[in-house]
Scaffold this active site. Sequence first.
Site, mmCIF file in Angstrom:
data_model
loop_
_atom_site.group_PDB
_atom_site.id
_atom_site.type_symbol
_atom_site.label_atom_id
_atom_site.label_comp_id
_atom_site.label_asym_id
_atom_site.label_seq_id
_atom_site.Cartn_x
_atom_site.Cartn_y
_atom_site.Cartn_z
ATOM 1 N N ASN B 12 0.820 -1.202 0.000
ATOM 2 C CA ASN B 12 0.000 0.000 0.000
ATOM 3 C C ASN B 12 0.862 1.265 0.000
ATOM 4 O O ASN B 12 2.077 1.192 0.156
ATOM 5 C CB ASN B 12 -0.928 -0.040 1.225
ATOM 6 C CG ASN B 12 -2.278 0.575 0.935
ATOM 7 O OD1 ASN B 12 -2.378 1.536 0.181
ATOM 8 N ND2 ASN B 12 -3.323 0.038 1.536
ATOM 9 N N CYS B 13 0.186 2.418 -0.125
ATOM 10 C CA CYS B 13 0.817 3.735 -0.121
ATOM 11 C C CYS B 13 1.693 3.899 1.115
ATOM 12 O O CYS B 13 1.215 3.594 2.208
ATOM 13 C CB CYS B 13 -0.276 4.803 -0.128
ATOM 14 S SG CYS B 13 0.264 6.472 0.219
ATOM 15 N N PRO B 14 2.899 4.425 1.067
ATOM 16 C CA PRO B 14 3.649 4.833 -0.131
ATOM 17 C C PRO B 14 4.718 3.811 -0.497
ATOM 18 O O PRO B 14 5.703 4.160 -1.134
ATOM 19 C CB PRO B 14 4.308 6.129 0.342
ATOM 20 C CG PRO B 14 4.676 5.831 1.779
ATOM 21 C CD PRO B 14 3.641 4.835 2.288
ATOM 22 N N VAL B 15 4.542 2.544 -0.105
ATOM 23 C CA VAL B 15 5.620 1.562 -0.254
ATOM 24 C C VAL B 15 6.099 1.373 -1.707
ATOM 25 O O VAL B 15 7.312 1.399 -1.947
ATOM 26 C CB VAL B 15 5.243 0.218 0.418
ATOM 27 C CG1 VAL B 15 6.297 -0.840 0.169
ATOM 28 C CG2 VAL B 15 5.049 0.421 1.915
#
Lengths: 139, 77
Positions: B12-15
Amino acid sequence: MTGKTTIIVHSGDMDKVISAFIIGNGSLSMGMEVTLYFTFWGLNRLKKGGLDKGPLSKMNMLGLGRRMIKGRMAKANVATLESMVNDFKELGGKIIACEMTMEIMGITKEQLRTEWIDEYGAVGTYVNEARKSDITLFI
Amino acid sequence: MAQINLDCRHQNCPVPLVQVRKALKRAAVGDTIEVVGTHSASKKEIPMAVEAQGQELLEVKDQGQEWVIRIKKVKEG
């Protein structure tokens, strides 16, 4: 590096600290420089063992809400705060700890995760970073 | 010229953005990075980050429920 983001992390609330690191890591990923300035309640999160101990800013319900959010974050594959900080440091993000807050709250360097902290400073240090920044936020 | 493969599926964000930035830092000029993911905002944002860093976007394509983005490192930084 093109551009710079400077964020004051005044709140120690878990959700707000997560926002600060998501924006910080997002900025680093865009190739920007980033400085996070930890002051007041935010500084508690830099204490040893304190990173994910902040309450939720809303619906904390004596820690119940906080536990629920952590579970939902894990389910949605959102990175943990610890891994966000590791990414932040690996990508060259800078952390400044507020010296005045340390004095007021009686926090010593020995109590802090000094391996994350690049500098100890006061308002002048923040302003000097912020004046060269394209994005500056107060969280 | 090496290729770095990144698997950001279900991240998920920001991975996905962070993983691409890390890969760009460790790649040599001329290397390509291929990242596969499922997070829809990252499909738009990785190309933005590539442009902001002055690197070259080679391809963005859909593969069923997943997207694949190919990037070339054209300069240091």
